[in-house]
Design a protein around this motif. Structure first.
Motif, mmCIF file in Angstrom:
data_model
loop_
_atom_site.group_PDB
_atom_site.id
_atom_site.type_symbol
_atom_site.label_atom_id
_atom_site.label_comp_id
_atom_site.label_asym_id
_atom_site.label_seq_id
_atom_site.Cartn_x
_atom_site.Cartn_y
_atom_site.Cartn_z
ATOM 1 N N UNK A 337 16.590 -19.166 3.263
ATOM 2 C CA UNK A 337 17.564 -20.059 2.229
ATOM 3 C C UNK A 337 18.114 -19.000 1.314
ATOM 4 N N UNK A 338 17.322 -18.381 0.677
ATOM 5 C CA UNK A 338 17.719 -17.689 -0.366
ATOM 6 C C UNK A 338 18.681 -16.283 0.025
ATOM 7 N N UNK A 339 18.279 -15.566 1.070
ATOM 8 C CA UNK A 339 19.180 -14.623 1.739
ATOM 9 C C UNK A 339 20.367 -15.013 2.151
ATOM 10 N N UNK A 340 20.358 -16.292 3.112
ATOM 11 C CA UNK A 340 21.506 -16.777 3.367
ATOM 12 C C UNK A 340 22.643 -17.077 2.434
ATOM 13 N N UNK A 341 22.109 -17.691 1.160
ATOM 14 C CA UNK A 341 22.867 -18.234 0.091
ATOM 15 C C UNK A 341 23.603 -17.184 -0.555
ATOM 16 N N UNK A 342 22.668 -16.152 -0.780
ATOM 17 C CA UNK A 342 23.177 -15.096 -1.886
ATOM 18 C C UNK A 342 23.773 -13.912 -1.208
ATOM 19 N N UNK A 343 24.083 -13.924 0.096
ATOM 20 C CA UNK A 343 24.917 -12.939 1.022
ATOM 21 C C UNK A 343 24.008 -11.729 1.491
ATOM 22 N N UNK A 344 22.827 -11.873 1.033
ATOM 23 C CA UNK A 344 21.738 -10.529 1.427
ATOM 24 C C UNK A 344 21.671 -10.742 2.887
ATOM 25 N N UNK A 345 21.614 -11.814 3.723
ATOM 26 C CA UNK A 345 21.520 -11.943 5.152
ATOM 27 C C UNK A 345 22.691 -11.239 5.800
ATOM 28 N N UNK A 346 23.875 -11.833 5.366
ATOM 29 C CA UNK A 346 25.074 -11.210 6.134
ATOM 30 C C UNK A 346 25.343 -9.605 5.827
ATOM 31 N N UNK A 347 25.089 -9.180 4.703
ATOM 32 C CA UNK A 347 25.078 -7.901 4.525
ATOM 33 C C UNK A 347 23.983 -7.021 5.462
ATOM 34 N N UNK A 348 22.920 -7.699 5.550
ATOM 35 C CA UNK A 348 21.892 -6.876 6.409
ATOM 36 C C UNK A 348 22.212 -7.007 7.759
ATOM 37 N N UNK A 349 23.145 -8.082 8.238
ATOM 38 C CA UNK A 349 23.233 -8.291 9.740
ATOM 39 C C UNK A 349 24.299 -7.214 9.981
ATOM 40 N N UNK A 350 25.304 -6.988 9.282
ATOM 41 C CA UNK A 350 26.263 -6.117 9.292
ATOM 42 C C UNK A 350 25.754 -4.625 9.393
ATOM 43 N N UNK A 351 25.067 -4.306 8.322
ATOM 44 C CA UNK A 351 24.217 -3.205 8.327
ATOM 45 C C UNK A 351 23.523 -2.724 9.782
ATOM 46 N N UNK A 352 22.902 -3.714 10.018
ATOM 47 C CA UNK A 352 21.934 -3.315 11.419
ATOM 48 C C UNK A 352 23.125 -3.188 12.676
#
Length: 458
Positions: A337-352
């Motif tokens: 929840x934390x990573x998806x809400x603060x944008x970390x998850x999207x950033x990591x998905x794009x980087x991967x």
């Protein structure tokens, strides 16, 4: 005197914003060892001037990298590399199929610190609902919507990774189907689940798009009196990297409707919304169990999967999930929840995704015609060859210090074609050319004996 950065400024290719492209370029150089731990990054204004972008874009790029724990800012001194790339071990592992690490220690520590301050204690003091808290299901539904999977949160079941979701789908489908049809080369975890469930397995031949409709039709038509469940990975199939066009997907769906077959769709490698490759669930929601996961496109340690069953099978799936006695740890829910809400998850998905493109290009440059050229991106590659030659390549690669999976582990039973799967996310990028060179050497030893039509054509 303040030490200047050694980094040569550049932006990654692509259509993202300048901040995203700068973060991708810097992140790739940090993880591949070009930039070392404690090395200072360029100051904001000079870097913006060199690249022709705004100072705000540099600030946002550094913030993205700091959220991932790759850099740290020190007030009055600048921004520094915060991680040291993993050292390559004595054996180079090209067998374990997982993405490279994109989270640094500082990112994890910062996330845990935030959770300690803001997490709801109630999440840790009671058993979570079987399918996950509704709020977490809403968060996952929004995440899946960004990849073209539209689902109401109430229909979504959260699971302890994709394997549990697949096991539940097989368990429920077994009550309604007498046998399973799978791609001739397929995910061994699913083969194990089907065998454990007592399902007879019928392999269907493949081409460069995956399961051939004609092969599926022959199997289904020959058993009209028995219902089938068809297991497919339509995007970046494991192990062969085949990806179905929209026409192939519609042909498969039409056959399953004609013969009233159920489908289990493995969507763990889907990372974006692509209208040219719609999910089978979108084309046939009444008969498709869709499985997704965070481990292949975000982080292997975040063992959270998602199962979207057909409406008429939701109750059975919920009961099967309860009977599996494996619930997601509350801390994993909270981190998701934390990573998806603060944008970390999207950033990591794009980087991967960018990293998978870079690594695939390296694989093809080193292995040439031995490797299939995929139309999508993930962290595995396929080298088709007869099974007996594949076994020799795997054995010789092991003598050269490279671990590859046993070639027979993907064989669903037809024995007609084989190959070697490479998983190239688990090796540091700087060690990957050496690992691939050893695989090429192992392949070359059998080159004179391998029929030309069994080699991949780019």
């Amino acid at each position: 005197m303040r030490r200047q950065s050694s980094w040569v400024p550049h932006l990654a290719d692509g259509t993202g914003s300048p901040a995203e492209r700068l973060a991708e370029a810097l992140g790739g150089d940090i993880l591949s060892g070009v930039l070392r731990e404690d090395e200072r990054l360029p100051a904001h204004r000079p870097l913006a001037w060199r690249l022709g972008i705004g100072v705000g874009s540099v600030t946002r790029a550094y913030a993205l990298l700091e959220r991932r724990g790759l850099v740290r800012g020190m007030h009055g001194r600048g921004t520094f590399v915060a991680v040291r790339p993993d050292q390559a071990g004595p054996m180079l592992d090209l067998a374990t199929n997982m993405p490279p690490p994109m989270f640094g220690d500082r990112a994890l520590a910062r996330t845990l610190t935030r959770l300690a301050k803001h997490v709801d204690p109630g999440l840790f003091n009671v058993y979570p609902p079987v399918a996950g808290h509704l709020e977490h299901r809403r968060i996952m539904a929004r995440w899946l919507a960004g990849m073209g999977i539209a689902v109401a949160p109430e229909r979504l079941l959260l699971t302890g990774g994709a394997q549990q979701a697949l096991n539940v789908a097989v368990h429920v489908a077994r009550r309604h189907a007498a046998y399973a049809v799978v791609e001739a080369q397929t995910y061994p975890g699913m083969l194990g689940a089907m065998r454990q469930a007592g399902l007879e397995i019928r392999p269907a031949s493949m081409d460069n798009e995956g399961m051939r409709p004609a092969a599926l039709e022959r199997i289904l038509a020959g058993r009209r009196d028995r219902r089938a469940v068809v297991y497919l990975t339509p995007t970046m199939q494991n192990p062969t990297t085949a990806t179905m066009t929209v026409g192939r997907r519609r042909d498969i769906v039409a056959l399953c409707r004609r013969f009233d077959a159920l489908m289990i769709e493995d969507g763990v490698y889907v990372h974006e919304d692509d209208p040219a490759r719609p999910a089978l669930m979108t084309l046939a929601p009444e008969r498709t169990f869709h499985v997704s996961s965070l481990s292949k496109i975000l982080s292997p340690g975040l063992r959270i999967g998602a199962l979207i069953p057909p409406v008429g099978y939701a109750g059975d799936c919920l009961r099967a999930l309860l009977a599996s006695s494996l619930m997601i740890a509350p801390l994993s829910y909270a981190m998701m929840a934390q990573w998806m809400q603060d944008g970390t998850a999207e950033s990591v998905r794009n980087a991967l995704h960018a990293e998978s493109v870079r690594r695939q290009a390296l694989v093809l440059s080193v292995l040439g015609a031995w490797a299939v050229t995929p139309s999508c991106h993930a962290f595995h590659a396929w080298l088709p060859m007869p099974a007996e030659y594949a076994a020799r390549v795997v054995a010789h690669a092991h003598r050269l210090g490279v671990t590859l999976p046993p070639p027979g582990m993907f064989d669903a039973g037809d024995g007609m074609r084989g190959g070697v799967r490479l998983a190239f996310g688990n090796v540091a990028f700087r060690a990957l050319p050496e690992a691939l060179g050893r695989v090429r050497q192992a392949c070359a030893r059998r080159a004179e004996n391998v029929p030309h039509d069994m080699m991949a054509m780019s």
